[in-house]
Design a protein around this motif. Structure first.
Motif, short mmCIF file in Angstrom:
data_model
loop_
_atom_site.label_atom_id
_atom_site.label_comp_id
_atom_site.label_asym_id
_atom_site.label_seq_id
_atom_site.Cartn_x
_atom_site.Cartn_y
_atom_site.Cartn_z
N LEU A 14 -36.05 22.85 55.74
CA LEU A 14 -36.72 22.31 54.72
C LEU A 14 -38.32 23.63 55.42
CD1 LEU A 14 -37.77 20.50 51.94
CD2 LEU A 14 -38.60 18.86 53.67
N ARG A 15 -37.92 23.63 56.43
CA ARG A 15 -38.98 24.13 57.51
C ARG A 15 -38.55 25.52 56.67
NH1 ARG A 15 -39.63 27.27 61.02
NH2 ARG A 15 -37.63 27.24 61.64
N VAL A 16 -37.62 25.67 56.82
CA VAL A 16 -36.68 27.74 56.43
C VAL A 16 -37.57 27.62 55.11
CG1 VAL A 16 -34.84 29.41 56.21
CG2 VAL A 16 -35.43 27.74 58.54
N GLU A 17 -37.20 26.71 54.62
CA GLU A 17 -37.81 26.59 52.73
C GLU A 17 -39.27 27.46 52.63
OE1 GLU A 17 -37.13 25.53 48.26
OE2 GLU A 17 -36.29 24.04 50.08
N VAL A 18 -39.80 26.17 53.23
CA VAL A 18 -41.44 26.55 53.16
C VAL A 18 -41.77 27.61 53.69
CG1 VAL A 18 -43.27 25.88 53.92
CG2 VAL A 18 -41.74 24.27 52.87
N ASN A 19 -41.39 28.43 54.38
CA ASN A 19 -41.56 29.83 55.73
C ASN A 19 -41.54 30.61 54.47
OD1 ASN A 19 -42.85 28.26 57.35
ND2 ASN A 19 -41.31 28.80 58.57
N GLN A 20 -40.07 30.86 53.97
CA GLN A 20 -39.69 31.86 53.09
C GLN A 20 -40.65 31.67 51.85
OE1 GLN A 20 -35.58 30.36 52.12
NE2 GLN A 20 -35.36 31.50 53.29
N ARG A 21 -40.98 30.94 51.09
CA ARG A 21 -41.94 30.83 50.07
C ARG A 21 -43.16 31.33 50.55
NH1 ARG A 21 -40.14 26.90 46.25
NH2 ARG A 21 -42.50 26.92 45.12
N LEU A 22 -44.08 31.11 51.79
CA LEU A 22 -44.76 30.95 52.45
C LEU A 22 -45.05 32.66 52.54
CD1 LEU A 22 -46.10 28.59 55.01
CD2 LEU A 22 -47.41 28.66 53.45
N ALA A 23 -43.68 33.35 52.79
CA ALA A 23 -43.68 35.16 52.57
C ALA A 23 -43.71 35.53 51.21
CB ALA A 23 -42.05 35.14 53.35
N LEU A 24 -43.29 34.60 50.66
CA LEU A 24 -43.68 35.46 49.24
C LEU A 24 -45.41 35.26 49.08
CD1 LEU A 24 -40.83 34.00 47.61
CD2 LEU A 24 -41.02 36.52 48.24
N GLU A 25 -45.92 34.23 49.31
CA GLU A 25 -47.09 33.64 49.23
C GLU A 25 -47.98 33.66 50.39
OE1 GLU A 25 -47.63 30.52 46.28
OE2 GLU A 25 -46.13 31.69 44.82
N PRO A 26 -48.22 34.85 50.86
CA PRO A 26 -48.86 34.23 52.36
C PRO A 26 -50.34 34.16 52.40
CG PRO A 26 -48.57 37.03 52.02
CD PRO A 26 -47.86 35.92 50.68
N GLU A 27 -51.13 34.41 51.52
CA GLU A 27 -52.34 33.30 50.86
C GLU A 27 -52.43 31.96 51.23
OE1 GLU A 27 -54.68 35.38 51.72
OE2 GLU A 27 -53.72 37.36 51.62
N MET A 29 -51.35 28.07 52.68
CA MET A 29 -51.62 27.64 53.17
C MET A 29 -49.99 26.68 53.70
SD MET A 29 -54.36 27.75 54.73
CE MET A 29 -54.51 26.49 55.51
N ASN A 30 -49.89 26.51 54.58
CA ASN A 30 -48.68 26.20 55.23
C ASN A 30 -48.34 23.81 54.69
OD1 ASN A 30 -46.43 23.19 56.86
ND2 ASN A 30 -45.89 25.64 57.31
N GLY A 31 -49.85 23.57 54.83
CA GLY A 31 -49.30 22.41 53.81
C GLY A 31 -49.51 22.40 52.70
N ASP A 32 -49.84 23.16 51.80
CA ASP A 32 -50.06 23.09 50.47
C ASP A 32 -48.59 23.17 50.22
OD1 ASP A 32 -52.64 22.65 50.06
OD2 ASP A 32 -52.88 24.40 49.74
N MET A 33 -47.78 24.56 50.51
CA MET A 33 -46.37 25.21 50.40
C MET A 33 -45.26 23.90 50.20
SD MET A 33 -44.82 27.42 48.70
CE MET A 33 -45.35 28.94 48.60
N PHE A 34 -45.03 23.52 51.84
CA PHE A 34 -44.63 22.06 51.75
C PHE A 34 -45.19 21.36 50.51
CE2 PHE A 34 -44.48 17.38 53.37
CZ PHE A 34 -42.77 17.57 53.98
N VAL A 35 -46.16 20.95 50.08
CA VAL A 35 -46.30 19.79 48.78
C VAL A 35 -45.83 20.10 48.06
CG1 VAL A 35 -48.15 18.62 46.69
CG2 VAL A 35 -48.31 19.00 49.85
N ARG A 36 -45.47 21.55 47.64
CA ARG A 36 -45.34 22.52 46.24
C ARG A 36 -43.70 21.97 46.71
NH1 ARG A 36 -46.56 28.43 45.51
NH2 ARG A 36 -48.59 27.01 45.74
N VAL A 37 -43.03 22.40 47.24
CA VAL A 37 -41.43 22.58 47.93
C VAL A 37 -40.93 21.11 47.50
CG1 VAL A 37 -39.51 23.01 48.99
CG2 VAL A 37 -41.06 24.38 49.03
N VAL A 38 -41.62 19.96 47.86
CA VAL A 38 -41.88 18.21 48.29
C VAL A 38 -41.32 18.32 47.23
CG1 VAL A 38 -42.08 15.86 48.79
CG2 VAL A 38 -41.22 18.21 50.67
#
Length: 586
Positions: A14-27, A29-38
C-alpha cells in the motif's frame, strides 16, 4: 506469524502504491494520496459512493480536521473521511480514534454554521465547506469514516449525534483493508442475520439446478428493504446495473406515487426484486421454511425499488403495509462473475435499460487488457529498452502480479517493462476519452460518473476487442491529459488541477478542429513541444472562467456543468501556426 507477515507485506504494498502515485503527481501530499488510494478501494467495495479528497485542519477550540467528503443518497447523507497515516501498521489507540472523530464532527457542525464565510474563496476547502452548508437542510444523516495504515482493536462503534443529525462511525484500518484486498472478491461480504433483526421470512425453495444454483421465492417487508439499504447503501446494489443511476438520486415517480397513495397495492403493482446470495440458512417454523441468514446479498434487479423505499422511509412514510416480491438466486461463489451479469441482463424489465449499463466484464475491457499486455511502446530519448502501458481492468491487478514475483531480478524486470507511471485503469481511460471528446464537464463529474458516461456514450457494451491502433491512440490521449495536468500542477495555481487540465485539453482540441496527431504523440510518448509551449497561456485563460462561477456558485459544481464548458469556449485564444499544423480529424 504468517498472518502478521502478510499484513506487513500488504502495508508495504500500500505504501509503494501511494508513492508510485505521488511520483505521477508530485504536488500532491502523501496523506491526500493515501486517502485517494484507499477511497478508490472503498468505492469499488461500495462502502463509499464517491469521494472528494480535500484536507482541512484548523486548530483552536474546537479543532477541525477532515480529509474528504461526499454528499450522496439523493443528497441526504454526508460522508466525511478523516485519516491517520504514516502509522506503519502500529496501533491507533481508542483515544486517538475518538479525537479524529470529534474533529470531523466539529467540522460538520462548523459547516452547518457557515464556516465557508471565514475561508478563502479560491481554495478547495472553501468549496467543500460551502457545499455542505448549502445542502445541510436536506441532510438526514452523517457518516464519518476513519482510514488508516495503523491498526485498531475496536470491535464496534456506537452511533451518535453530529450537529443535530444521526451519525455513524466506521474505521477502515490496515487489518480491515487487508481483509478486503485478500478476500478473493472486490466487495467485503455482506451477511444479513434476519433472525437477529426479528424478521420472519417464509420462502419456497426450488430443487438444486443442474448448473449448481437454486432459487428462493419470498415476500419481503418493504421496511426490511429500506433498513437494509440504510445499513449497506450502495454495497447492496454493487452488481445492479442501475446502482450507479441511483447514486444520482433519480427516484422513480411511479413507485413513490404507489407508496403514497396505495401502499397496500405495492405488491400487486411492483415487479419485485431479483437478488443473488452465495449462501443461505433456514429453519422450520410451524411446518414452513423460514429464511434466517443471507450471505453476500446483492440486488441485481430492483435497485430502483429498493432505493425508492429507502427514500420514502427517510421522509417518514409508513411502510407497514408495503411488501415486495423477491426471487433470490443462490449462486456458488465461483459462478458469480459468469452468472450474475446474465441474471441482471435477463431480469431487468421494469424500466428500459440501455445495453451499456452492463459494464462490468464486457469484451471491450477484456480485450483492452489483452492488447495492453501485447503492445510495446516506442523506446524514446535514446533508450533501447521498450516498455508497456499496463491496463488494470480489475483494481489491484498490478500489485497482485507484482507481488507474485520472486527475487529482485524478476521484480526489476517487471517494473522495467511495466513502469508504475504507465499503469492506468478504467476510470483513467474514461477521463482520457471524455477529455478528448471535448467534454471536460463530464471529466469533472468524478471518476466513477465519468466512466459511466463513457460507457453509455461510446456504447462499450456493444464493442468487441479494440484494435492495436485504438489502444495506441488511447495512450496518446492519456499522455496529453497527464502531461497537461502535470504542467498545470507545476504552475502552482492552487486547487482544481484535474478540472483545469480537462478544460485546457478540451479547449486546445476545440481550436484545432477537434483532434490532434495522436500517432505523433504515441511515437514521442510525450507532449509535442508546440503543445507544451501554449499550456501556461491557455491555463491562465481557462482558470479565469472556471474559478469565477456565476452567482458565486460552488466551483466544483460549476465545473461539472456544460454551461461552464460553453463559457470556456468563449475564451479568445487561437493556436499558433506550429500547433495548428498538428490538427487532425477527431
Amino acid at each position: 506469524m504468517t498472518g502478521n507477515t502478510d499484513l506487513a507485506d500488504f502495508a508495504e504494498d500500500l505504501r509503494v502504491e501511494v508513492n508510485q502515485r505521488l511520483a505521477l503527481e508530485p504536488e500532491s501530499m502523501n496523506g491526500d494520496m493515501f486517502v485517494r488510494v484507499v477511497g478508490e478501494r472503498l468505492m469499488a467495495d461500495g462502502a463509499l459512493e464517491d469521494l472528494h479528497v480535500c484536507y482541512l485542519r484548523q486548530t483552536g477550540r474546537p479543532s477541525l480536521e477532515v480529509a474528504g467528503y461526499h454528499i450522496g443518497q439523493d443528497g441526504t447523507v454526508l460522508d466525511l473521511v478523516t485519516r491517520a497515516t504514516d502509522r506503519g501498521a502500529t496501533t491507533v489507540t481508542r483515544s486517538q480514534v475518538d479525537q479524529l472523530f470529534r474533529r470531523a464532527a466539529a467540522f460538520a457542525e462548523a459547516c452547518r454554521d457557515g464556516l465557508h464565510r471565514r475561508m478563502e474563496e479560491s481554495s478547495p476547502a472553501y468549496d467543500m465547506a460551502q457545499r455542505i452548508h448549502a445542502e445541510w437542510q436536506q441532510l438526514r444523516k452523517v457518516r464519518i469514516l476513519l482510514v488508516t495504515d495503523g491498526r485498531t482493536t475496536l470491535d464496534r462503534l456506537d452511533a451518535g449525534i453530529v450537529a443535530g443529525l444521526p451519525a455513524t462511525y466506521d474505521v477502515w484500518d490496515i487489518t480491515r483493508l487487508h481483509r478486503l484486498a485478500t478476500s478473493g472478491r472486490v466487495q467485503e461480504e455482506i451477511v444479513i442475520d434476519l433472525e437477529a433483526m426479528g424478521e420472519v421470512v417464509p420462502v419456497l425453495e426450488s430443487p438444486k439446478q443442474s448448473d449448481g444454483y437454486r432459487c428462493l421465492l419470498a415476500v419481503l417487508p418493504g421496511q426490511l428493504l429500506a433498513d437494509l439499504y440504510e445499513q449497506h447503501s450502495g454495497r447492496l446494489l454493487q452488481r445492479n446495473v442501475r446502482a450507479y443511476l441511483q447514486a444520482r438520486g433519480r427516484v422513480n415517480k411511479e413507485i413513490h406515487t404507489t407508496l403514497r397513495t396505495a401502499p397496500g397495492r405495492f405488491l400487486a403493482y411492483n415487479n419485485g426484486i431479483s437478488a443473488t446470495a452465495t449462501d443461505v440458512a433456514f429453519r422450520r417454523v410451524d411446518g414452513a421454511t423460514v429464511l434466517t441468514r443471507l450471505h453476500d446479498l446483492q440486488i441485481v434487479n430492483g435497485g430502483q425499488t429498493t432505493a425508492s423505499l429507502h427514500h420514502a422511509a427517510t421522509l417518514k412514510a409508513d411502510l407497514s403495509d408495503v411488501h415486495v416480491m423477491a426471487k433470490i438466486t443462490v449462486v456458488p461463489a465461483d459462478m458469480l462473475d459468469e452468472l450474475v451479469p446474465r441474471i441482471s441482463r435477463y431480469a431487468n424489465s421494469q424500466n428500459a435499460i440501455r445495453p451499456a449499463d452492463f459494464e462490468a466484464n464486457g469484451a471491450f475491457h477484456v480485450g483492452l487488457e489483452r492488447v495492453s499486455r501485447a503492445v510495446w511502446a516506442p523506446a524514446v530519448g535514446g533508450a533501447t529498452r521498450q516498455t508497456r502501458w499496463y491496463y488494470e481492468r480489475v483494481r489491484g491487478q498490478y500489485q497482485v502480479e507484482r507481488s507474485r514475483l520472486r527475487g529482485r531480478g524478476q521484480l526489476g524486470r517487471f517494473e522495467q517493462e511495466h513502469p508504475p507511471a504507465q499503469r492506468f485503469g478504467k476510470t483513467d481511460a474514461a477521463k482520457y476519452e471524455m477529455a478528448y471528446l471535448r467534454q471536460p464537464h463530464t471529466v469533472s463529474l468524478g471518476a466513477e460518473k465519468c466512466f459511466h458516461e463513457w460507457t453509455l456514450q461510446c456504447h462499450l457494451d456493444e464493442r468487441d476487442e479494440p484494435s492495436v491502433q485504438y489502444f495506441q491512440h488511447l495512450i496518446a490521449k492519456g499522455i496529453l491529459f497527464q502531461r497537461i495536468r502535470s504542467r498545470v500542477l507545476g504552475m502552482k495555481l492552487g486547487g482544481y488541477p484535474g478540472q483545469t487540465a480537462a478544460y485546457v485539453m478540451a479547449l486546445i482540441l476545440e481550436r484545432l478542429g477537434g483532434g490532434i496527431d495522436l500517432d505523433l504523440v504515441w511515437r514521442l510518448q510525450s507532449l509535442p513541444s508546440s503543445v507544451a509551449a501554449v499550456i501556461p497561456n491557455v491555463t491562465e485563460l481557462v482558470r479565469q472562467v472556471i474559478i469565477d462561477p456565476p452567482d458565486s456558485a460552488n466551483i466544483t459544481e460549476w465545473c461539472k456543468k456544460e454551461a461552464c464548458w460553453h463559457s470556456v469556449q468563449q475564451v479568445a485564444w487561437q493556436p499558433p501556426p506550429d500547433l495548428a499544423g498538428l490538427a487532425m480529424a477527431p
